[in-house]
Scaffold this active site. Structure first.
Site, PDB file in Angstrom:
ATOM      1  N   CYS A  39       6.610  -0.487   6.858  1.00  0.00           N
ATOM      2  CA  CYS A  39       6.167   0.702   6.137  1.00  0.00           C
ATOM      3  C   CYS A  39       7.304   1.157   5.219  1.00  0.00           C
ATOM      4  O   CYS A  39       8.460   1.192   5.646  1.00  0.00           O
ATOM      5  CB  CYS A  39       5.838   1.804   7.147  1.00  0.00           C
ATOM      6  N   LEU A  40       6.978   1.512   3.990  1.00  0.00           N
ATOM      7  CA  LEU A  40       8.018   1.952   3.051  1.00  0.00           C
ATOM      8  C   LEU A  40       8.718   3.218   3.535  1.00  0.00           C
ATOM      9  O   LEU A  40       9.856   3.482   3.140  1.00  0.00           O
ATOM     10  CB  LEU A  40       7.425   2.178   1.657  1.00  0.00           C
TER      11      LEU A  40
ATOM     12  N   HIS B 158      -3.617   1.040   8.217  1.00  0.00           N
ATOM     13  CA  HIS B 158      -2.223   1.502   8.147  1.00  0.00           C
ATOM     14  C   HIS B 158      -2.098   2.655   7.144  1.00  0.00           C
ATOM     15  O   HIS B 158      -1.519   3.704   7.456  1.00  0.00           O
ATOM     16  CB  HIS B 158      -1.303   0.338   7.752  1.00  0.00           C
ATOM     17  N   GLU B 159      -2.667   2.453   5.937  1.00  0.00           N
ATOM     18  CA  GLU B 159      -2.563   3.510   4.910  1.00  0.00           C
ATOM     19  C   GLU B 159      -3.357   4.748   5.323  1.00  0.00           C
ATOM     20  O   GLU B 159      -2.906   5.880   5.117  1.00  0.00           O
ATOM     21  CB  GLU B 159      -3.052   2.987   3.554  1.00  0.00           C
TER      22      GLU B 159
ATOM     23  N   HIS C  52      -1.655   7.258   7.494  1.00  0.00           N
ATOM     24  CA  HIS C  52      -0.769   8.213   6.813  1.00  0.00           C
ATOM     25  C   HIS C  52      -1.507   9.506   6.460  1.00  0.00           C
ATOM     26  O   HIS C  52      -0.915  10.577   6.431  1.00  0.00           O
ATOM     27  CB  HIS C  52      -0.173   7.609   5.538  1.00  0.00           C
TER      28      HIS C  52
ATOM     29  N   GLY D 262       0.848  -1.185   0.000  1.00  0.00           N
ATOM     30  CA  GLY D 262       0.000   0.000   0.000  1.00  0.00           C
ATOM     31  C   GLY D 262       0.884   1.235   0.000  1.00  0.00           C
ATOM     32  O   GLY D 262       2.060   1.157   0.367  1.00  0.00           O
TER      33      GLY D 262
ATOM     34  N   GLN E 108       3.168   9.944   1.567  1.00  0.00           N
ATOM     35  CA  GLN E 108       4.467   9.264   1.483  1.00  0.00           C
ATOM     36  C   GLN E 108       5.257   9.650   0.242  1.00  0.00           C
ATOM     37  O   GLN E 108       6.440   9.356   0.146  1.00  0.00           O
ATOM     38  CB  GLN E 108       4.270   7.739   1.499  1.00  0.00           C
TER      39      GLN E 108
HETATM   40 NI    NI Z   1       3.152   2.984   5.778  1.00  0.00          NI
END
Ligand code: NI
Length: 190
Positions: free
Chosen positions: A98-99, A140-141, A144, A45, A50
């Protein structure tokens, strides 16, 4: 276009993102770029903040999980102007990554069920309920969009223990095979 991914510690990850209008310039291209950036980094995701855009969009594609989880494997969605209306159900502890926080994985407690409203890429409105792993990935997304990182949600003792690791990550001390933007706007090559 593949965007560099904004790394933990950057203030862009701490803003509450804003809804957009249908006339948001280049929206279709941007959604395509979000997917491309996510695939390039092997993510499940990716949320607009991000890649440095403070708008309420995130994308999810679970196809990397298709072998183990057919339902997640077929789960590919765009969420625009997303708002979680309700969280419910038993909380469950599960490992997340997480990226924006390369190579850090920690257990996070989350509710098992959510109700969310959003528009898809065709501006169709949805009001839906998700459970289980889908509900987790969405939360999670979604976090953000609210300026929340998953490390905010781990237990306080554990959070204290990884403080040094997070600081190192925010200074660029990590290996990632995708381009990133560190706090202070320096870009770091893969
Ligand atoms: Ni993340």
């Amino acid at each position: 276009m593949i965007y560099p991914i904004v790394v933990y510690g950057h203030p862009l990850l701490r803003k509450v993102a804003e809804d957009i209008g249908r006339d948001y310039p280049g929206l279709e291209q941007f959604i395509g770029d979000l997917f491309e950036t996510m695939y390039n980094a092997d993510g499940l995701g990716l949320a607009a903040p991000q890649v440095g855009k403070p708008i309420r969009i995130f994308v999810i594609d679970g196809r990397a999980l298709a072998e183990d989880d057919a339902e997640m494997g077929a789960f590919r969605k765009v969420f625009i102007n997303a708002h979680i209306l309700e969280k419910a159900g038993e909380t469950e502890l599960m490992t997340e990554g997480c990226l924006s926080i390369p190579n850090l994985r920690e257990e996070v407690n989350r509710e098992g069920r959510i109700r969310i409203e959003y528009y898809d890429e065709n501006w169709e409105f949805h009001d839906e309920i998700y459970e289980g792993y889908k509900a987790r990935v969405i939360q999670h997304e979604y976090d953000h969009l609210e300026g929340i990182m998953f490390t905010d949600r781990i237990n306080p003792l554990r959070r204290r223990l990884i403080r040094g690791k997070l600081l190192a990550i925010s200074k660029g001390k990590f290996e990632a095979d995708y381009r990133t933007i560190l706090p202070g706007m320096k870009t770091k090559s893969a």
